[in-house]
Write a protein that holds these residues in place. Sequence first.
Motif, PDB file in Angstrom:
ATOM      1  N   ASP A   1      34.319 -68.354 -10.453  1.00  8.99           N
ATOM      2  CA  ASP A   1      35.350 -67.333 -10.538  1.00  8.99           C
ATOM      3  C   ASP A   1      36.229 -67.369  -9.286  1.00  8.99           C
ATOM      4  OD1 ASP A   1      34.022 -66.644 -12.821  1.00  8.99           O
ATOM      5  OD2 ASP A   1      33.471 -64.623 -12.165  1.00  8.99           O
ATOM      6  N   LEU A   2      37.529 -67.307  -9.484  1.00  4.53           N
ATOM      7  CA  LEU A   2      38.436 -67.234  -8.343  1.00  4.53           C
ATOM      8  C   LEU A   2      38.733 -65.772  -8.016  1.00  4.53           C
ATOM      9  CD1 LEU A   2      41.054 -70.093  -8.905  1.00  4.53           C
ATOM     10  CD2 LEU A   2      38.765 -70.184  -7.928  1.00  4.53           C
ATOM     11  N   PRO A   3      38.840 -65.454  -6.739  1.00  6.16           N
ATOM     12  CA  PRO A   3      39.140 -64.067  -6.368  1.00  6.16           C
ATOM     13  C   PRO A   3      40.553 -63.692  -6.802  1.00  6.16           C
ATOM     14  CG  PRO A   3      39.185 -65.506  -4.438  1.00  6.16           C
ATOM     15  CD  PRO A   3      38.651 -66.328  -5.564  1.00  6.16           C
ATOM     16  N   PRO A   4      40.763 -62.453  -7.203  1.00  2.75           N
ATOM     17  CA  PRO A   4      42.084 -62.038  -7.674  1.00  2.75           C
ATOM     18  C   PRO A   4      43.193 -62.244  -6.650  1.00  2.75           C
ATOM     19  CG  PRO A   4      40.431 -60.376  -8.212  1.00  2.75           C
ATOM     20  CD  PRO A   4      39.767 -61.374  -7.315  1.00  2.75           C
ATOM     21  N   GLN A   5      42.834 -62.284  -5.367  1.00  5.22           N
ATOM     22  CA  GLN A   5      43.856 -62.426  -4.340  1.00  5.22           C
ATOM     23  C   GLN A   5      44.241 -63.880  -4.071  1.00  5.22           C
ATOM     24  OE1 GLN A   5      40.804 -61.261  -3.926  1.00  5.22           O
ATOM     25  NE2 GLN A   5      39.860 -61.931  -2.007  1.00  5.22           N
ATOM     26  N   GLN A   6      43.519 -64.843  -4.672  1.00  4.95           N
ATOM     27  CA  GLN A   6      43.843 -66.250  -4.417  1.00  4.95           C
ATOM     28  C   GLN A   6      45.121 -66.619  -5.149  1.00  4.95           C
ATOM     29  OE1 GLN A   6      40.605 -68.983  -4.655  1.00  4.95           O
ATOM     30  NE2 GLN A   6      41.883 -70.803  -4.630  1.00  4.95           N
ATOM     31  N   GLN A   7      46.113 -67.072  -4.411  1.00  3.27           N
ATOM     32  CA  GLN A   7      47.434 -67.309  -4.973  1.00  3.27           C
ATOM     33  C   GLN A   7      47.779 -68.776  -5.153  1.00  3.27           C
ATOM     34  OE1 GLN A   7      49.613 -64.888  -6.186  1.00  3.27           O
ATOM     35  NE2 GLN A   7      47.727 -63.695  -5.961  1.00  3.27           N
ATOM     36  N   GLY A   8      46.848 -69.678  -4.855  1.00  4.70           N
ATOM     37  CA  GLY A   8      47.145 -71.085  -5.048  1.00  4.70           C
ATOM     38  C   GLY A   8      46.031 -71.966  -4.537  1.00  4.70           C
ATOM     39  N   LEU A   9      46.253 -73.276  -4.670  1.00  2.23           N
ATOM     40  CA  LEU A   9      45.282 -74.272  -4.219  1.00  2.23           C
ATOM     41  C   LEU A   9      45.466 -74.584  -2.743  1.00  2.23           C
ATOM     42  CD1 LEU A   9      43.055 -76.273  -5.176  1.00  2.23           C
ATOM     43  CD2 LEU A   9      44.897 -77.917  -5.615  1.00  2.23           C
ATOM     44  N   GLY A  10      46.717 -74.534  -2.280  1.00  2.00           N
ATOM     45  CA  GLY A  10      46.994 -74.872  -0.887  1.00  2.00           C
ATOM     46  C   GLY A  10      46.630 -76.308  -0.582  1.00  2.00           C
ATOM     47  N   ASP A  11      46.019 -76.525   0.562  1.00  2.00           N
ATOM     48  CA  ASP A  11      45.621 -77.875   0.971  1.00  2.00           C
ATOM     49  C   ASP A  11      44.190 -78.214   0.565  1.00  2.00           C
ATOM     50  OD1 ASP A  11      48.096 -78.278   2.215  1.00  2.00           O
ATOM     51  OD2 ASP A  11      47.405 -77.362   4.091  1.00  2.00           O
ATOM     52  N   ALA A  12      43.533 -77.328  -0.134  1.00  2.00           N
ATOM     53  CA  ALA A  12      42.127 -77.555  -0.497  1.00  2.00           C
ATOM     54  C   ALA A  12      42.001 -78.684  -1.507  1.00  2.00           C
ATOM     55  CB  ALA A  12      41.534 -76.277  -1.079  1.00  2.00           C
ATOM     56  N   LEU A  13      40.861 -79.345  -1.508  1.00  2.00           N
ATOM     57  CA  LEU A  13      40.580 -80.359  -2.503  1.00  2.00           C
ATOM     58  C   LEU A  13      40.456 -79.729  -3.886  1.00  2.00           C
ATOM     59  CD1 LEU A  13      37.826 -82.414  -0.620  1.00  2.00           C
ATOM     60  CD2 LEU A  13      40.235 -83.041  -0.909  1.00  2.00           C
TER      61      LEU A  13
ATOM     62  N   PRO B   1      33.825 -84.151  -3.731  1.00  2.00           N
ATOM     63  CA  PRO B   1      34.643 -84.533  -2.569  1.00  2.00           C
ATOM     64  C   PRO B   1      34.646 -86.023  -2.280  1.00  2.00           C
ATOM     65  CG  PRO B   1      32.626 -83.410  -1.888  1.00  2.00           C
ATOM     66  CD  PRO B   1      32.719 -83.255  -3.367  1.00  2.00           C
ATOM     67  N   ALA B   2      33.640 -86.757  -2.760  1.00  2.00           N
ATOM     68  CA  ALA B   2      33.575 -88.189  -2.487  1.00  2.00           C
ATOM     69  C   ALA B   2      34.353 -89.014  -3.505  1.00  2.00           C
ATOM     70  CB  ALA B   2      32.120 -88.650  -2.447  1.00  2.00           C
ATOM     71  N   GLU B   3      34.850 -88.370  -4.566  1.00  2.00           N
ATOM     72  CA  GLU B   3      35.546 -89.106  -5.622  1.00  2.00           C
ATOM     73  C   GLU B   3      37.045 -88.880  -5.532  1.00  2.00           C
ATOM     74  OE1 GLU B   3      33.457 -86.805  -8.180  1.00  2.00           O
ATOM     75  OE2 GLU B   3      31.694 -88.078  -8.360  1.00  2.00           O
ATOM     76  N   PRO B   4      37.843 -89.894  -5.885  1.00  2.00           N
ATOM     77  CA  PRO B   4      39.301 -89.710  -5.871  1.00  2.00           C
ATOM     78  C   PRO B   4      39.734 -88.698  -6.921  1.00  2.00           C
ATOM     79  CG  PRO B   4      38.724 -91.817  -6.882  1.00  2.00           C
ATOM     80  CD  PRO B   4      37.463 -91.253  -6.304  1.00  2.00           C
ATOM     81  N   GLU B   5      40.717 -87.890  -6.574  1.00  2.00           N
ATOM     82  CA  GLU B   5      41.250 -86.935  -7.531  1.00  2.00           C
ATOM     83  C   GLU B   5      42.071 -87.656  -8.595  1.00  2.00           C
ATOM     84  OE1 GLU B   5      43.466 -84.040  -5.330  1.00  2.00           O
ATOM     85  OE2 GLU B   5      41.660 -83.105  -4.476  1.00  2.00           O
ATOM     86  N   PRO B   6      42.118 -87.147  -9.809  1.00  2.00           N
ATOM     87  CA  PRO B   6      42.958 -87.759 -10.841  1.00  2.00           C
ATOM     88  C   PRO B   6      44.410 -87.832 -10.379  1.00  2.00           C
ATOM     89  CG  PRO B   6      41.534 -86.069 -11.781  1.00  2.00           C
ATOM     90  CD  PRO B   6      41.410 -85.949 -10.300  1.00  2.00           C
ATOM     91  N   ASP B   7      45.068 -88.922 -10.740  1.00  2.00           N
ATOM     92  CA  ASP B   7      46.446 -89.161 -10.304  1.00  2.00           C
ATOM     93  C   ASP B   7      47.319 -89.370 -11.539  1.00  2.00           C
ATOM     94  OD1 ASP B   7      48.516 -89.778  -8.317  1.00  2.00           O
ATOM     95  OD2 ASP B   7      48.346 -91.836  -9.080  1.00  2.00           O
ATOM     96  N   LEU B   8      48.121 -88.382 -11.887  1.00  2.00           N
ATOM     97  CA  LEU B   8      48.896 -88.451 -13.125  1.00  2.00           C
ATOM     98  C   LEU B   8      49.856 -89.646 -13.179  1.00  2.00           C
ATOM     99  CD1 LEU B   8      49.719 -84.697 -13.888  1.00  2.00           C
ATOM    100  CD2 LEU B   8      47.882 -86.123 -14.823  1.00  2.00           C
TER     101      LEU B   8
ATOM    102  N   GLN C   1      53.755 -85.071 -13.625  1.00  2.00           N
ATOM    103  CA  GLN C   1      53.473 -86.059 -12.579  1.00  2.00           C
ATOM    104  C   GLN C   1      52.577 -85.556 -11.449  1.00  2.00           C
ATOM    105  OE1 GLN C   1      54.698 -89.631 -12.425  1.00  2.00           O
ATOM    106  NE2 GLN C   1      54.467 -88.910 -14.529  1.00  2.00           N
ATOM    107  N   ASP C   2      52.675 -84.299 -11.085  1.00  2.00           N
ATOM    108  CA  ASP C   2      51.971 -83.767  -9.921  1.00  2.00           C
ATOM    109  C   ASP C   2      50.901 -82.775 -10.383  1.00  2.00           C
ATOM    110  OD1 ASP C   2      51.124 -82.584  -7.551  1.00  2.00           O
ATOM    111  OD2 ASP C   2      53.144 -82.423  -6.705  1.00  2.00           O
ATOM    112  N   LEU C   3      49.654 -83.232 -10.459  1.00  2.00           N
ATOM    113  CA  LEU C   3      48.560 -82.393 -10.948  1.00  2.00           C
ATOM    114  C   LEU C   3      48.314 -81.207 -10.033  1.00  2.00           C
ATOM    115  CD1 LEU C   3      46.242 -81.999 -12.999  1.00  2.00           C
ATOM    116  CD2 LEU C   3      44.838 -83.474 -11.541  1.00  2.00           C
ATOM    117  N   ARG C   4      48.348 -81.428  -8.749  1.00  2.00           N
ATOM    118  CA  ARG C   4      48.079 -80.347  -7.793  1.00  2.00           C
ATOM    119  C   ARG C   4      49.136 -79.245  -7.908  1.00  2.00           C
ATOM    120  NH1 ARG C   4      44.392 -81.204  -3.764  1.00  2.00           N
ATOM    121  NH2 ARG C   4      45.520 -79.700  -2.477  1.00  2.00           N
ATOM    122  N   ARG C   5      50.387 -79.631  -8.118  1.00  2.00           N
ATOM    123  CA  ARG C   5      51.440 -78.613  -8.277  1.00  2.00           C
ATOM    124  C   ARG C   5      51.157 -77.736  -9.488  1.00  2.00           C
ATOM    125  NH1 ARG C   5      56.754 -78.926 -11.105  1.00  2.00           N
ATOM    126  NH2 ARG C   5      58.006 -77.199 -10.331  1.00  2.00           N
TER     127      ARG C   5
END
Length: 260
Positions: A107-119, A169-176, A200-204
């Motif tokens: 569960d994400l906290p209601p105040q979390q507004q994005g992914l930011g720089d996190a993996l 964390p040891a695996e590459p993230e998917p790259d669209l 094109q940008d999964l993180r976005r």
Amino acid sequence: MTPAALAQVLWQARQPGQPRVSGPVCDASTLPDAAAAYAVQDQSLRWLGPVGGWKVGAAGPTQNPTHTPICAPLPAAGLLASGLALSPPRGALRGLEVELALRVAHDLPPQQQGLGDALLCTVFDAVLPAIEWVDSRLAGGQASPALLRLADLQSHGALILGPARPLGPAEPEPDLPTLGATLCWNGQTVASTVGGNPAQDLRRLVDWLIGHTARRGLPLRGGQIVTTGSCTGLLWAPEGAVSVQGRLGSWGEVGLSLIS
């Protein structure tokens, strides 16, 4: 028409034997903006039941307003396992597309507004190949005004999910941009792409979705599925019995049978 009234009209159109929505309610002026369409989605959850996930996508990767992501909640009842036999009701659309899906880890906290720089793996614990069945409650189908399609859960029918592959964390993230995808039916390849997802940008996409759902009071929950837009484009399955198979690069396969 109020959001609640339009949501009820769309719900009625989901019932067996009921016609799709047509007439003045389908005019482009029915919904003034995306906020109104999202209000219809929220009201629809009164009938559709718990949220099992979200679909999010964008027409392009830039900050151009036409590329702003859009999303819709996915009813839990419409998240289905690979290998099933699906029998769309008479008159339903038969659109299919291969997508990359992510499973929310907690569960994400209601105040979390994005992914930011996190993996990605700090929010999502698995990647799943998926096929979305695209349908519509609108008589105009995909030719209907964009905001009406957005109100109608962005033309969602069901999401068929392949096996989950852990994301850590040891695996590459998917790259669209480099992700390959294929869609076949009855043993014939009907789409084969590399980098076919227009966002094109999964993180976005997921960064926007995290903030958007939190502001709607529907923050992402553990176990929910987030599917991130078509990698093959939307294709229309022929009538009759169809065996469907999708592959998403190295992330695995997903399949179903369409039964008339």
